[in-house]
Enzyme design. Structure first.
Site, short mmCIF file in Angstrom:
data_model
loop_
_atom_site.label_atom_id
_atom_site.label_comp_id
_atom_site.label_asym_id
_atom_site.label_seq_id
_atom_site.Cartn_x
_atom_site.Cartn_y
_atom_site.Cartn_z
CD GLU A 1 -1.35 -2.36 2.06
OE1 GLU A 1 -2.15 -3.03 2.73
OE2 GLU A 1 -0.13 -2.62 1.99
CB THR B 1 12.99 -43.50 -0.41
OG1 THR B 1 11.84 -44.28 -0.13
CG2 THR B 1 14.23 -44.28 0.03
CE LYS B 2 17.08 -46.32 4.57
NZ LYS B 2 18.35 -46.68 5.25
#
Length: 366
Positions: free
Chosen positions: A55, A299-300
């Protein structure tokens, strides 16, 4: 650009908000345009923390262009703030400027604002309304809303896989499953995050820099490494430049001293199993004003984060290829009943180059 109606005005304000996607955190990404008689006379976007909000930027822009904003309409993508933080309240600045009307996309979820900005504008005789293109405004600031409402960052887990769901060969080879366009797109998602998280397994296997390179940004997200036993090599690329947060489950003063010499910060958060307490880490990151957390792990750790309810959505890139017997996306326990499955909903599906990008949210997330 001519503004024919409120929808046009808010769409333009959202475009301005997007300009701050990589720079405003921990503040929300806010855009503001000021319109008189269908003509934009001022526009702005929230600057980095401690600097002008959207603003104020729009009011300054109008003044520099010689426009009088009295009686004009301001379109703002989030309710003007009503409290003293790093900067004074924006609602007061709009009142002093003599705006005639303020249209907001959403109320501010910050309890220090939460409708007070709109109330003060209305009390000053300014016409106010809220709720226009709220869904679009929410998506731009999903992490800010998460932190304000849940005291948690919005956690986005990114993975790239073959069509049969494989992310790497058993020998660890994974570069590259997806194409250059998908990799660049992934960096854009990195850039909008406040922090990027990975695990010690990925650091050992790939030695990643874990920074933004494929898109231009003035701000690099903070890097976080889950390293329960403090096994990280002090020469790892992820430590370069300092500022990396290493999260351990054990204390080792000698190793910690070496890492601090590399500019790292170490915190210890152990659970009852001698691993890093992941839910507590998310709460700590919320306290540290992390809005969006981008995860790129193996992945783990992927499986642990999902299993412990720490992931809000998945950002999955699928390549039109098959890898067969290889490493999957998540190490999750076998189910004995389909009723145990974790349900998600597709939020967005699109092509990125020759690959498919899927944004999927867990069903219990907003």
């Amino acid at each position: 650009m001519n503004i024919h109606n409120d929808l046009d005005g808010m769409r333009l304000a959202l475009q301005w908000a997007e300009k701050g996607l990589y720079t405003t955190s921990p503040n929300p990404h806010i855009g503001c345009v000021i319109v008189r008689d269908g003509v934009v006379i001022g526009a702005g976007v929230t600057q980095p923390a401690g600097q002008d909000h959207a603003e104020i930027q729009a009011l300054k822009d109008a003044a520099q262009r010689g426009h009088d904003v009295r009686g004009a309409t301001a379109y703002v993508t989030l309710e003007p703030c009503a409290h003293y933080g790093r900067t004074p309240p924006c609602c007061d600045a709009l009142v002093r400027a003599g705006l005639g009307r303020v249209v907001c996309a959403m109320e501010d979820p910050n309890p220090l604002v939460a409708g007070q900005g709109l109330a003060r504008l209305a009390a000053a005789g300014i016409e106010v309304s809220s709720g226009l293109l709220a869904d679009e405004a929410y998506e731009l600031n999903i992490g800010f809303f998460s932190r304000m409402r849940r005291q948690l960052p919005w956690v986005r887990l990114k993975t790239a896989a073959s069509l049969d769901g494989m992310t790497a060969l058993h020998n660890g080879s994974s570069q590259w499953i997806t194409g250059a366009e998908a990799r660049a797109d992934g960096h854009a998602w990195r850039a909008r995050a406040c922090a990027i998280l990975t695990g010690i397994g990925t650091v050992k296997a790939d030695d990643p820099q874990l920074n933004v390179r494929a898109v231009q940004t003035l701000r690099q997200p903070r890097r976080i490494v889950i390293d329960s036993r403090l096994e990280i090599d002090p020469g790892a690329k992820v430590l370069a430049g300092g500022g990396t947060l290493v999260v351990a489950a054990v204390s080792d003063h000698e190793r910690e001293a070496v890492l601090r010499d590399r500019g790292a910060e170490i915190i210890t958060l152990a659970n009852a199993h001698g691993k890093v307490d992941l839910p507590e880490l998310m709460r700590e990151l919320g306290r540290r004003q992390i809005n969006e957390l981008h995860v790129e792990a193996g992945t783990k750790l992927n499986g642990s984060l999902v299993r412990e309810g720490c992931v809000d959505e998945l950002l999955v890139y699928l390549a039109p290829t098959l890898l067969g017997d290889a490493q999957g996306m998540f190490a999750l326990p076998a189910l004995t009943d389909l009723a145990q499955k974790r349900a998600l909903r597709f939020h967005e599906v699109c092509n990125v180059g020759g690959d498919l990008r899927i944004l999927a949210r867990f069903m219990d997330r907003p």
